[in-house]
Motif scaffolding. Structure first.
Motif, PDB file in Angstrom:
ATOM      1  N   ARG A 276      -8.086   6.589  -3.800  1.00 63.15           N
ATOM      2  CA  ARG A 276      -7.825   6.960  -5.197  1.00 63.15           C
ATOM      3  C   ARG A 276      -9.009   6.624  -6.100  1.00 63.15           C
ATOM      4  O   ARG A 276      -9.468   7.467  -6.882  1.00 63.15           O
ATOM      5  N   ARG A 277      -9.519   5.404  -5.982  1.00 65.67           N
ATOM      6  CA  ARG A 277     -10.610   4.982  -6.864  1.00 65.67           C
ATOM      7  C   ARG A 277     -11.906   5.743  -6.557  1.00 65.67           C
ATOM      8  O   ARG A 277     -12.660   6.094  -7.467  1.00 65.67           O
TER       9      ARG A 277
ATOM     10  N   GLU B 243      -5.620   2.945  -2.030  1.00 62.79           N
ATOM     11  CA  GLU B 243      -6.252   2.551  -3.298  1.00 62.79           C
ATOM     12  C   GLU B 243      -7.737   2.867  -3.294  1.00 62.79           C
ATOM     13  O   GLU B 243      -8.302   3.315  -4.299  1.00 62.79           O
TER      14      GLU B 243
ATOM     15  N   ILE C 271     -10.011  -4.851  -6.225  1.00 69.43           N
ATOM     16  CA  ILE C 271      -8.623  -4.467  -5.963  1.00 69.43           C
ATOM     17  C   ILE C 271      -7.808  -5.744  -5.758  1.00 69.43           C
ATOM     18  O   ILE C 271      -8.090  -6.530  -4.851  1.00 69.43           O
TER      19      ILE C 271
ATOM     20  N   ASN D  35      -2.011   0.284   2.150  1.00 69.26           N
ATOM     21  CA  ASN D  35      -2.104   0.201   0.696  1.00 69.26           C
ATOM     22  C   ASN D  35      -3.560   0.188   0.239  1.00 69.26           C
ATOM     23  O   ASN D  35      -3.937   0.884  -0.711  1.00 69.26           O
TER      24      ASN D  35
END
Length: 555
Positions: free
Chosen positions: A417-418, A414, A41, A410
């Motif tokens: 989501r991943r 992320e 990321i 953030n």
């Protein structure tokens, strides 16, 4: 979460800020070309509210409320610190009992049992396949006699115990229950956890015995038995720790662990159990690795993702069914044999990330574990590390102290989501039991990249590829007595000579018969171990009925 006009204003200021960065880069080039977490990321130079566009406060909520992003308890450590549970076990049950009592005297608040390799794969110490491995990486437990010695002078109604055991977990739990009854402690009073997570053994660790279907049957037998008889026991610790130790990224650790959790819940539901009957006793086990902020965000993302899975996929109504409660261990794979004192700092930061991420219990690794089993002095430093975090530095004074951080929120989003994308892929493959090879390949790829980055110097490891120094040979390392195997074999010979072998054989026959049905095996295991049937004898009966799993080789 933020006013649109304010976000637009920030975007305008961002352009000027980026211009400053470009000018600065010409004068002072950045020390590396790419800043990213271990999961790949990308990390920005700075984070602002514009990085959280679309996020609502309800995605965070209050601690102790759905979706539990900020913690599973309203006041977290202000009410009670996490359980300080140092993992220990070596040699005989007598030796490990001494270590347990030493740690309890030093302020440890829970026990965690490490079993030797023969115990983990269901062989007695006198089996030919056990030669050279008895007591080496944990304590040897062959029968209830060993379990009685292991917990001698330790009241099981006062202490919670975690047992890192998987394929033969039901049998070790049966021994624990039997020892407690002998102490006069009722099953309803017992508190603790068995790891009991066989899917991660197929994926990442390798201490399996039986094929997946039969292993899942044993797990659901434990769920059903404990829901009725041992209500305060955590019936499984769904483990991402070993997935991470095998080389996964933080995102993969979350995704593959929760995918395994989905499989266990589905298996229990398919077996006729009500989700709110067993789900409150599910627990998880995560790794605290080196990338400090990514690890904190990982724990927060995992909690939120699991809450949504339990509510939306399985229709759980009990709030406790949606809570992801977890134990954390600092990352053994990050410890180095070079400059072992540096491991103390690594462990301290990893432990702090677990606390800031809201763990329920914690094991801190010892400085010398890359060289040998930890010595008493090293274990004490590891325990004191937790106590400093808990009592001295203020990290436990407020709940989720990094909540609201633009960067951490953030990262949390992320990772969620991943990880969700991975879980969707595993669902498409038919679920975790059918996606074992997929997960293995993903882990192998990540492990290879991580190692290559170390070899190229892209990832710095102090003492290994940077800041090396000449060192003296380490001293005062713990060495397991090479005669421990013979002592265990002698103890087994005496046990078999003194027990009622006719009754033992009858009880083993009962297990063989019931193993071929759908009846719950736990009561039969408890009765067998009470009469001193051994772990290996019971596992051999099950091998005869279930067969053994043969690992597929994945490249």
């Amino acid at each position: 979460m933020f006013d649109k006009e304010m976000v637009e204003n920030i975007k305008g200021k961002r352009q000027k800020y980026n211009e400053k960065l470009e000018k600065l880069a010409a004068k002072r080039p950045e020390r590396q070309t790419n800043f990213a977490t271990d999961s790949g990321i990308d990390i920005n130079t700075v984070y602002t509210p514009e990085n959280l566009t679309g996020v609502q406060y309800n995605d965070l909520g209050f601690p102790g409320e759905y979706p539990y992003t900020r913690g599973v308890q309203p006041n977290m450590y202000r009410g009670r610190l996490w359980t300080m549970r140092q993992y220990a076990g070596f040699g005989t049950s007598e030796e490990t009992n001494k270590r347990f009592r030493y740690l309890l005297d030093q302020g440890q608040t829970g026990l965690s049992v490490a079993f030797d390799l023969p115990t983990q794969i269901g062989y007695d110490s006198d089996d030919q396949l056990s030669m050279g491995e008895v007591g080496k990486v944990g304590v040897a437990i062959d029968s209830m006699l060993d379990m009685e010695t292991l917990f001698d002078q330790i009241p099981l109604d006062k202490v919670s115990t975690s047992m890192t055991i998987n394929s033969p977990a039901a049998i070790l739990l049966a021994m624990y229950i039997a020892v407690a009854e002998k102490q006069g402690v009722k099953q309803q009073q017992l508190k603790g956890t068995i790891q009991n997570d066989i899917l991660k053994e197929y994926v990442a660790r390798g201490t399996y015995i039986f094929p997946p279907d039969h292993s899942m049957r044993l797990i659901t037998d434990i769920f059903a038995y404990c829901a009725k008889n041992v209500p305060n026991w955590n019936t499984i610790s769904i483990s991402g720790y070993h997935i991470r130790e095998a080389g996964s990224t933080a995102v993969q650790e979350v995704a593959f662990t929760l995918a395994d959790g989905i499989a266990y819940v589905q298996a229990a539901v398919d077996a006729g159990l009500d989700v709110d009957e067993f789900a409150p006793r599910l627990s998880f086990f995560f790794n605290a690795h080196l990338n400090f902020f990514e690890e904190i965000a990982k724990f927060r993302a995992a909690r939120r993702l699991w809450a949504k899975i339990m509510k939306e996929r399985f229709g759980a109504k009990n709030a406790k069914s949606m809570m992801l409660r977890f134990h954390t261990q600092t990352a053994g794979c990050t410890l180095t044999a070079q400059q072992p004192d540096v491991n103390i700092m690594r462990v301290a930061y990893q432990a702090l990330s677990a606390v800031l991420g809201g763990t329920q219990s914690l094991h801190t690794n010892s400085r010398d574990e890359a060289l040998a089993l930890p010595s008493d002095s090293s274990v004490l430093i590891a325990l004191r590390t937790q106590q400093v975090i808990g009592y001295e530095i203020g990290a436990a004074d407020t709940v989720d102290p990094l909540g609201g951080s633009y960067f951490v929120e953030n990262l949390t989003n992320e990772i969620e989501r991943r990880a969700g994308e991975y879980i969707k892929k595993i669902d498409d493959l038919g679920g975790a039991p059918k996606a074992i090879e997929f997960m293995q390949k993903e882990i192998h790829t990540s492990a290879y990249k991580y190692q290559k980055d170390i070899e190229k110097g892209a990832k710095v490891v102090i003492g290994v590829n940077k800041f090396q120094m000449q060192e003296e040979r380490p001293k005062d390392l713990l060495r397991v007595d090479p005669l421990v195997g013979q002592r265990q074999a002698d103890k087994l010979a005496k046990l078999r000579a003194e027990r009622d072998n006719e009754k033992v054989q009858k009880l083993l026959k009962d297990i063989e018969k019931v193993a071929g049905t759908s009846e719950n095996l736990m009561p039969y295991f408890i009765e067998a171990v009470k009469n001193y049937a051994t772990l290996g004898e019971i596992c051999n009966v099950l091998r005869g009925v279930f067969g053994e799993y043969q690992q597929q080789i994945v490249f």
